[in-house]
Design an enzyme around this catalytic site. Structure first.
Site, mmCIF file in Angstrom:
data_model
loop_
_atom_site.group_PDB
_atom_site.id
_atom_site.type_symbol
_atom_site.label_atom_id
_atom_site.label_comp_id
_atom_site.label_asym_id
_atom_site.label_seq_id
_atom_site.Cartn_x
_atom_site.Cartn_y
_atom_site.Cartn_z
ATOM 1 N N GLU A 93 -28.117 79.892 -42.776
ATOM 2 C CA GLU A 93 -28.350 80.622 -44.029
ATOM 3 C C GLU A 93 -28.173 82.119 -43.843
ATOM 4 O O GLU A 93 -28.504 82.676 -42.804
ATOM 5 C CB GLU A 93 -29.775 80.363 -44.529
ATOM 6 C CG GLU A 93 -30.009 78.903 -44.834
ATOM 7 C CD GLU A 93 -31.191 78.675 -45.770
ATOM 8 O OE1 GLU A 93 -31.445 77.521 -46.094
ATOM 9 O OE2 GLU A 93 -31.845 79.651 -46.183
ATOM 10 N N CYS A 106 -29.118 89.944 -44.827
ATOM 11 C CA CYS A 106 -30.113 89.438 -43.893
ATOM 12 C C CYS A 106 -29.434 88.337 -43.088
ATOM 13 O O CYS A 106 -29.151 87.260 -43.621
ATOM 14 C CB CYS A 106 -31.308 88.910 -44.674
ATOM 15 S SG CYS A 106 -32.574 88.180 -43.629
ATOM 16 N N CYS A 113 -35.098 77.656 -35.453
ATOM 17 C CA CYS A 113 -35.883 78.596 -34.644
ATOM 18 C C CYS A 113 -36.898 77.812 -33.830
ATOM 19 O O CYS A 113 -37.470 76.828 -34.317
ATOM 20 C CB CYS A 113 -36.608 79.592 -35.551
ATOM 21 S SG CYS A 113 -37.448 80.906 -34.633
ATOM 22 N N CYS A 117 -43.737 79.731 -35.844
ATOM 23 C CA CYS A 117 -44.793 80.510 -36.505
ATOM 24 C C CYS A 117 -45.319 79.675 -37.666
ATOM 25 O O CYS A 117 -44.547 79.069 -38.408
ATOM 26 C CB CYS A 117 -44.243 81.843 -37.010
ATOM 27 S SG CYS A 117 -43.584 82.871 -35.676
ATOM 28 N N CYS A 120 -43.974 80.095 -41.412
ATOM 29 C CA CYS A 120 -42.536 80.280 -41.625
ATOM 30 C C CYS A 120 -41.804 78.935 -41.688
ATOM 31 O O CYS A 120 -41.979 78.088 -40.812
ATOM 32 C CB CYS A 120 -41.961 81.128 -40.488
ATOM 33 S SG CYS A 120 -40.175 81.355 -40.613
ATOM 34 N N CYS A 332 -38.175 86.129 -47.174
ATOM 35 C CA CYS A 332 -38.629 86.050 -45.782
ATOM 36 C C CYS A 332 -39.409 84.769 -45.558
ATOM 37 O O CYS A 332 -40.339 84.464 -46.304
ATOM 38 C CB CYS A 332 -39.586 87.185 -45.438
ATOM 39 S SG CYS A 332 -38.910 88.809 -45.589
HETATM 40 N N1 SAH Z 1 -37.749 85.837 -35.685
HETATM 41 C C1 SAH Z 1 -37.755 87.166 -36.185
HETATM 42 C C2 SAH Z 1 -36.984 87.384 -37.462
HETATM 43 C C3 SAH Z 1 -37.092 86.363 -38.574
HETATM 44 S S1 SAH Z 1 -38.340 86.423 -39.793
HETATM 45 C C4 SAH Z 1 -39.166 87.650 -36.361
HETATM 46 O O1 SAH Z 1 -40.085 86.883 -36.159
HETATM 47 O O2 SAH Z 1 -39.352 88.833 -36.649
HETATM 48 C C5 SAH Z 1 -38.362 87.946 -40.617
HETATM 49 C C6 SAH Z 1 -39.782 88.302 -41.050
HETATM 50 O O3 SAH Z 1 -40.282 87.421 -42.079
HETATM 51 C C7 SAH Z 1 -40.750 88.200 -39.898
HETATM 52 O O4 SAH Z 1 -41.606 89.307 -39.887
HETATM 53 C C8 SAH Z 1 -41.499 86.937 -40.262
HETATM 54 O O5 SAH Z 1 -42.727 86.850 -39.628
HETATM 55 C C9 SAH Z 1 -41.609 87.064 -41.759
HETATM 56 N N2 SAH Z 1 -42.007 85.828 -42.416
HETATM 57 C C10 SAH Z 1 -41.938 84.569 -41.933
HETATM 58 N N3 SAH Z 1 -42.444 83.678 -42.812
HETATM 59 C C11 SAH Z 1 -42.848 84.394 -43.879
HETATM 60 C C12 SAH Z 1 -43.446 84.034 -45.133
HETATM 61 N N4 SAH Z 1 -43.698 82.767 -45.447
HETATM 62 N N5 SAH Z 1 -43.732 85.032 -46.011
HETATM 63 C C13 SAH Z 1 -43.439 86.319 -45.704
HETATM 64 N N6 SAH Z 1 -42.863 86.711 -44.550
HETATM 65 C C14 SAH Z 1 -42.579 85.757 -43.643
#
Ligand code: SAH
Length: 342
Positions: A93, A106, A113, A117, A120, A332
């Site tokens: 994506e 983006c 991944c 987390c 996410c 995000c």
């Molecule tokens: N792996 C990298 C980049 C991808 S995510 C990282 O962890 O930074 C980009 C951003 O979106 C990260 O800060 C991530 O924590 C955030 N993110 C992930 N899930 C989210 C959600 N459900 N709502 C808002 N931000 C989120």
């Protein structure tokens, strides 16, 4: 030559010139190729009309490395989400985010991944593979072509953990900067934080912004949200982020997803302010974007205001960033590998 052997995207002007010479062509064709790849967005050598027809036929199987748009959705705020089909059939994506002054892409750095987390969606789908540099560069060109407008900013915040694919990410960064022509200061690499890798990035002394996904003001809470935090201690990540500031002269961004009742209490804000004291940094507060795989809530306006008031009183630099593209599942944390459409 098979399609998989050579990919031209990612090669510099001098590398392209060498390549055309090995094909028995005059060196000025290197410059032509360079412009067609990076400025005109050519998808195959056969469409480069300034090349002699006979040669085009000879090299038509050489792949530039462009993907195919499998699906595109447009959110009411004009954010566009693309599902791109890669050569091996996997889908990745990418998101194009327009404003009056900017067009931000983006980009994803991995298919899926491995970080898992808890808030996410990408992590919930598991990890498939690293992207090659050309597959990252392609995302920028795809969005640029589709909007018919120059991309001004690129954020490495799509699917995947950029610092676990650093070699390819560095090749892509060079090319996006020097070949496509997007300024170093308009590039951001966001990471969950991998010990040793932040310093490695810092040592490149690039002008880009490094963003650390902090999400908690202490190690204990961070471990509850981010499984990989256990082997990547906060203290170490902050030390390396300081090195980033010292080696590059650039301030670091801390991202902090606001999860109601979890990390959004005034006490957390106090602790966060303490943590970043004296640190050349900026905090981006991201109100949580809901995903169906998790039961977190986005805090209401009053809670966000209470958090923000603490940071303001402590004179911490921050912004509240509402993600674009929410309605198209393009915000995000909402990017998924496993789903062709949503
Ligand atoms: N792996 C990298 C980049 C991808 S995510 C990282 O962890 O930074 C980009 C951003 O979106 C990260 O800060 C991530 O924590 C955030 N993110 C992930 N899930 C989210 C959600 N459900 N709502 C808002 N931000 C989120």
């Amino acid at each position: 030559m098979t399609k998989t052997s050579t990919k031209l995207l990612g090669k510099s002007l001098s590398e392209l010139t060498t390549w055309v010479e090995t094909q028995g062509q005059p060196s000025y064709r290197g410059k032509q190729l360079y412009e067609w790849l990076y400025q005109k967005g050519a998808r195959s050598l056969s469409e480069i009309s300034v090349f002699p027809k006979q040669w085009r036929e000879q090299v038509q199987d050489t792949s530039i490395g462009r993907s195919i748009i499998h699906h595109r959705s447009i959110a009411p705020d004009q954010t566009r989400k693309y599902l791109l089909a890669l050569e091996d059939g996997l889908i990745v994506e990418t998101v194009g985010i327009p404003t009056s002054k900017r067009l931000t892409v983006c980009v994803s750095t991995q298919v899926g991944c491995a970080m898992k987390c808890d808030f996410c969606a990408t992590g919930k789908g598991g990890f498939k593979r690293n992207l090659k540099a050309y597959e990252i560069i392609d995302q920028v060109l795809t969005v640029q072509n589709d909007f018919n407008r120059r991309v001004s900013h690129v954020v490495f915040m799509g699917m995947g953990e950029p610092l676990l694919n650093l070699k390819e990410v560095l090749v892509a960064l060079r090319s996006i900067n020097q070949d496509i022509g997007i300024g170093g200061r308009a590039l951001t690499v966001s990471s969950v934080g991998i010990v040793g890798k932040i310093r490695e990035l810092a040592e490149q002394r690039l002008q880009l912004t490094f963003a650390l996904s902090l999400h908690a003001p202490n190690q204990e809470l961070r471990e509850r949200l981010i499984p990989t935090a256990v082997r990547n201690p906060l203290e170490q990540l902050l030390t390396e982020s300081k090195d980033y500031v010292n080696l590059t002269g650039r301030r670091v961004t801390f991202e902090y997803v606001l999860l109601a009742g979890v990390n959004d209490l005034p006490a957390h804000a106090q602790e966060l302010a303490q943590l970043v004291r004296g640190f050349q940094s900026h905090i981006n507060l991201i109100p949580y974007n809901p995903i169906r795989e998790a039961s977190y809530q986005r805090p209401d306006q009053q809670r966000i205001q209470d958090f923000v008031d603490v940071l303001t009183a402590k004179q911490v630099a921050f912004s509240v960033r509402y993600s674009r593209g929410l309605a198209a599942n393009a915000a995000c944390g909402q990017l998924r590998a496993s789903e062709a459409r949503n």
